[in-house]
Design a protein around this motif. Structure first.
Motif, mmCIF file in Angstrom:
data_model
loop_
_atom_site.group_PDB
_atom_site.id
_atom_site.type_symbol
_atom_site.label_atom_id
_atom_site.label_comp_id
_atom_site.label_asym_id
_atom_site.label_seq_id
_atom_site.Cartn_x
_atom_site.Cartn_y
_atom_site.Cartn_z
ATOM 1 N N ARG B 33 1.020 -0.937 -0.069
ATOM 2 C CA ARG B 33 -0.033 0.148 0.263
ATOM 3 C C ARG B 33 0.723 0.947 0.204
ATOM 4 O O ARG B 33 2.194 1.902 -0.099
ATOM 5 N N ILE B 34 0.315 2.827 -0.698
ATOM 6 C CA ILE B 34 1.277 3.368 -1.044
ATOM 7 C C ILE B 34 -0.454 4.763 -0.112
ATOM 8 O O ILE B 34 -1.286 4.716 -0.507
ATOM 9 N N TYR B 35 0.985 5.649 0.500
ATOM 10 C CA TYR B 35 -0.163 6.217 1.409
ATOM 11 C C TYR B 35 0.652 7.695 1.593
ATOM 12 O O TYR B 35 1.698 7.677 0.847
ATOM 13 N N SER B 36 -0.356 8.687 1.550
ATOM 14 C CA SER B 36 0.101 10.155 1.093
ATOM 15 C C SER B 36 1.237 10.456 2.393
ATOM 16 O O SER B 36 1.025 9.981 3.290
ATOM 17 N N SER B 37 2.077 11.563 2.495
ATOM 18 C CA SER B 37 3.307 11.494 3.536
ATOM 19 C C SER B 37 2.453 13.332 3.644
ATOM 20 O O SER B 37 3.011 13.639 5.128
ATOM 21 N N VAL B 38 2.330 13.568 3.149
ATOM 22 C CA VAL B 38 1.801 15.697 3.651
ATOM 23 C C VAL B 38 0.808 15.652 3.234
ATOM 24 O O VAL B 38 -0.318 14.675 2.234
ATOM 25 N N VAL B 39 0.108 17.045 2.938
ATOM 26 C CA VAL B 39 -0.875 17.770 2.500
ATOM 27 C C VAL B 39 -0.528 17.591 0.853
ATOM 28 O O VAL B 39 0.289 18.337 1.233
ATOM 29 N N GLY B 40 -1.193 17.826 -0.096
ATOM 30 C CA GLY B 40 -0.859 18.356 -1.791
ATOM 31 C C GLY B 40 -1.358 17.545 -2.335
ATOM 32 O O GLY B 40 -2.905 16.589 -2.110
ATOM 33 N N LEU B 41 -0.991 17.583 -3.093
ATOM 34 C CA LEU B 41 -2.257 17.086 -5.127
ATOM 35 C C LEU B 41 -1.758 15.960 -5.566
ATOM 36 O O LEU B 41 -0.565 16.497 -5.674
ATOM 37 N N ALA B 42 -2.452 15.683 -5.494
ATOM 38 C CA ALA B 42 -1.835 13.755 -6.076
ATOM 39 C C ALA B 42 -1.098 14.395 -7.381
ATOM 40 O O ALA B 42 -2.862 14.878 -7.950
ATOM 41 N N ASP B 43 -0.644 13.291 -8.085
ATOM 42 C CA ASP B 43 -0.339 13.371 -9.573
ATOM 43 C C ASP B 43 0.008 12.412 -9.906
ATOM 44 O O ASP B 43 0.811 11.583 -9.434
ATOM 45 N N LEU B 44 -0.987 11.678 -10.792
ATOM 46 C CA LEU B 44 -0.706 9.841 -10.993
ATOM 47 C C LEU B 44 0.354 10.009 -13.064
ATOM 48 O O LEU B 44 -0.979 11.222 -12.990
ATOM 49 N N HIS B 45 0.934 9.689 -12.944
ATOM 50 C CA HIS B 45 1.794 9.459 -14.334
ATOM 51 C C HIS B 45 1.907 8.310 -14.480
ATOM 52 O O HIS B 45 3.035 7.945 -14.141
ATOM 53 N N GLY B 46 0.787 7.536 -14.720
ATOM 54 C CA GLY B 46 1.480 5.909 -15.759
ATOM 55 C C GLY B 46 1.291 5.022 -14.979
ATOM 56 O O GLY B 46 0.766 5.436 -13.672
ATOM 57 N N GLN B 47 2.450 5.320 -14.363
ATOM 58 C CA GLN B 47 2.943 3.940 -12.800
ATOM 59 C C GLN B 47 3.841 5.235 -11.573
ATOM 60 O O GLN B 47 3.559 4.328 -10.580
ATOM 61 N N GLU B 48 3.290 6.587 -12.311
ATOM 62 C CA GLU B 48 4.401 7.114 -11.124
ATOM 63 C C GLU B 48 3.387 7.724 -10.551
ATOM 64 O O GLU B 48 2.534 8.179 -10.698
ATOM 65 N N ILE B 49 3.588 7.835 -9.034
ATOM 66 C CA ILE B 49 3.189 8.302 -8.354
ATOM 67 C C ILE B 49 3.741 10.013 -7.119
ATOM 68 O O ILE B 49 4.958 9.256 -6.918
ATOM 69 N N ARG B 50 3.595 11.107 -7.362
ATOM 70 C CA ARG B 50 4.065 11.960 -6.961
ATOM 71 C C ARG B 50 2.311 12.459 -5.944
ATOM 72 O O ARG B 50 2.127 12.304 -6.281
ATOM 73 N N VAL B 51 3.399 13.240 -4.897
ATOM 74 C CA VAL B 51 2.058 14.326 -3.960
ATOM 75 C C VAL B 51 2.499 15.711 -4.316
ATOM 76 O O VAL B 51 3.758 15.779 -3.179
ATOM 77 N N ILE B 52 2.311 17.107 -5.057
ATOM 78 C CA ILE B 52 2.317 17.604 -4.739
ATOM 79 C C ILE B 52 2.592 18.476 -3.666
ATOM 80 O O ILE B 52 1.370 18.907 -3.095
ATOM 81 N N PRO B 53 3.407 18.880 -3.204
ATOM 82 C CA PRO B 53 3.264 19.065 -1.750
ATOM 83 C C PRO B 53 3.088 20.712 -1.816
ATOM 84 O O PRO B 53 3.278 21.541 -2.358
ATOM 85 N N LEU B 54 2.128 21.635 -0.770
ATOM 86 C CA LEU B 54 0.978 22.927 -1.148
ATOM 87 C C LEU B 54 1.961 23.870 0.150
ATOM 88 O O LEU B 54 1.775 24.853 0.126
ATOM 89 N N GLN B 55 3.349 23.324 0.943
ATOM 90 C CA GLN B 55 3.625 23.816 1.683
ATOM 91 C C GLN B 55 5.147 23.598 2.108
ATOM 92 O O GLN B 55 5.160 21.585 1.647
ATOM 93 N N GLY B 56 6.108 23.982 3.220
ATOM 94 C CA GLY B 56 7.431 22.901 3.131
ATOM 95 C C GLY B 56 8.616 23.776 2.882
ATOM 96 O O GLY B 56 8.564 25.060 2.333
ATOM 97 N N ARG B 57 9.703 24.015 4.149
ATOM 98 C CA ARG B 57 10.826 23.976 3.432
ATOM 99 C C ARG B 57 11.789 23.993 2.285
ATOM 100 O O ARG B 57 11.191 23.047 1.913
ATOM 101 N N TYR B 58 13.056 24.032 1.901
ATOM 102 C CA TYR B 58 13.466 24.275 1.027
ATOM 103 C C TYR B 58 14.297 22.955 1.592
ATOM 104 O O TYR B 58 15.445 23.301 2.599
ATOM 105 N N ILE B 59 14.424 22.373 1.135
ATOM 106 C CA ILE B 59 15.657 21.207 0.665
ATOM 107 C C ILE B 59 16.643 20.115 -0.616
ATOM 108 O O ILE B 59 15.445 20.229 -1.441
ATOM 109 N N PRO B 60 17.663 20.872 0.011
ATOM 110 C CA PRO B 60 18.514 21.339 -0.873
ATOM 111 C C PRO B 60 18.728 19.633 -1.847
ATOM 112 O O PRO B 60 18.701 18.725 -1.015
#
Lengths: 242, 231
Positions: B33-60
């Motif tokens: 199972r795959i869970y979201s770890s942040v508040v954001g927009l789920a972005d589904l691209h074929g077999q790829e899953i991404r949650v676009i965060p709406l908040q958060g600090r910059y991490i280099p």
């Protein structure tokens, strides 16, 4: 206030609630502009503000952990939050609550993603009416999510207790003061794991099991409200833009 | 099997999918199972899953172009503030792209505390020590202009799909922009009024980052300010 003769009359509590009923709950995320994340929670007459800063550079440097971030938590009661003015500043009670709140929140945060950093959580009790540590944890979990910090789950917390021989959910200060038992519980609702469990007073084994399952039911409702608050924070803005 | 729709708003701990998807960002796996770890927009691209965060600090991250401010110097380089929990290290040789004999050369003439520069993240190690380089064309110390700071989570919106938003901002306002992934934007322009208009536009993008049709609204706003003339 004097002790009422009975705390439960005809199956109803002093404020008219059923034994398994929460006080009116209101959660709002993103209330502070300068904090990275924040939340305001009202549970009955409790009014609690939580703010999250970070991940940010850890000062003092010697407290940095080379492989993980450090979660720091401060629970503080405003002097005007209780009937008799509370002397400001940390005391034995708030130091303990800061510690247990930190330990209740730590398991959900992906701290290992931010080595050497610190995440600061501030829980400010503006008005208290029993159950401030659980309400504070509820608020802090929403504030952490609002700050964009990666989490495994939220944390929902509520107190259960025994009043006039009945197991009740979400005690008020009268019930806390004159009841026999008070048991705050915090859980990670998705996997139903307990992250905080304290108890003042006594339960029999059977009562304990009953109280715990009641606490889980209460946390479930709080969890839904938390998720709703996080969603609302952004859907409101979306409407504005169109 | 997917449990969310594309572009759906998700919260931490929400079940996104089950099965062999690839996690790109903002999610974690427990068993299948795959869970979201942040508040954001789920972005589904074929077999790829991404949650676009709406908040958060910059991490280099390696390869990012960032805008840093020099906060300290040491004998072989500088330390830069990156608007992040982590500071950046820049060595003289990574700025000048040549060997520098520290015994003969005084490096303080190249950069000073308070200087702003565009740099690229050369490497980030597991202790989040950040190495920068600033020798390539387009990188290095900047002069003049205006520095604006917005939330790093909104930077992809400032750039837009294939740079559309950035192009709009630059062509309509006549200003030149440099965008750092760490939430900082440099603006250069001859017309101070248009520079301020771009600042307003950036703040608008920050406020309304998760709405659609934003590029058109930004263009309309800039054109309105532009046509109002120099009074």
């Amino acid at each position: 206030m004097e002790k009422p003769e009975r705390l439960i009359v005809d199956g109803k509590r002093l404020d008219g609630r059923a034994p398994d009923e929460l006080r009116p709950l209101r959660i709002k995320a993103g209330v502070l502009k300068r904090a990275d994340g924040s939340a305001y929670v009202e549970l009955g007459r409790n009014k609690i503000l939580a703010a999250v800063y970070g991940p940010r550079e850890m000062h003092p440097r010697h407290l940095q952990q080379p492989d993980t971030a450090v979660l720091r938590c401060r629970y503080n009661m405003a002097p005007f939050s209780v009937e008799e003015r509370k002397r400001p500043g940390p005391d034995r009670r708030s130091v303990e609550i800061s510690k247990v709140a930190r330990e209740a929140l730590e398991p959900v945060v992906f701290l290992e993603l931010y080595p050497r950093a610190a995440i600061d959580v501030f829980i400010e009790v503006l008005q208290a009416d029993a159950g401030t540590r659980t309400t504070g944890i509820t608020a802090a979990a929403v504030a952490l999510a609002d700050a964009g910090i990666p989490m495994r789950d939220l944390v929902a917390a509520v107190a259960v207790g025994k009043v006039d021989g009945t197991i009740v959910l979400d005690l008020t200060s009268e019930e806390d003061q004159w009841g026999t038992t008070d048991m705050p519980v915090a859980i990670m609702p998705r996997k139903k794991l307990i992250t905080l469990l304290q108890m003042d007073g006594h339960f029999t084994g059977e009562e304990f099991r009953q109280a715990l399952s009641l606490a889980f039911k209460g946390c479930e409702q709080i969890y839904e409200a938390q998720k709703q608050a996080l969603r609302e924070r952004y859907s409101v803005k979306r409407e504005e833009g169109e | 099997m997917l449990h969310v729709q594309n572009r759906e708003l998700v919260v931490p701990g929400q079940l996104l999918a089950e099965g062999g998807y690839v996690i790109r960002q903002g999610a974690f796996r427990e068993g299948s199972r795959i869970y979201s770890s942040v508040v954001g927009l789920a972005d589904l691209h074929g077999q790829e899953i991404r949650v676009i965060p709406l908040q958060g600090r910059y991490i280099p991250k390696r390869g990012d172009v960032v805008i840093g401010v020099v906060i300290d110097t040491h004998y072989s380089g500088w330390i830069l503030d990156l608007n992040s929990p982590y500071v950046g290290n820049l060595f003289v040789s990574d700025l000048l792209r040549r060997k520098v004999d520290l015994m003969r050369e005084d490096i303080s003439k190249y950069l000073d505390v308070g200087d702003v520069l565009v740099a690229q993240v050369k490497d980030v190690d597991e202790l989040m020590r950040v190495q920068l380089e600033a020798g390539e064309p387009g990188l290095g110390r900047v002069e003049g202009g205006k520095l604006v700071e917005i939330s790093p989570a909104k930077i992809p919106r400032v750039i837009g799909r294939k740079g559309s938003m950035l192009n709009t901002l630059q062509s309509v306002s006549g200003c030149r922009l440099k965008v750092g992934q760490n939430g900082r934007v440099m603006i250069w322009g001859d017309d101070q009024r248009m520079v301020n208009a771009v600042v307003e536009a950036l703040l608008m993008i920050e406020r309304e980052a998760h709405t659609s049709g934003l590029t058109d609204r930004v263009r309309a706003m800039l054109e309105k300010l532009k046509s109002e003339g120099g009074e």
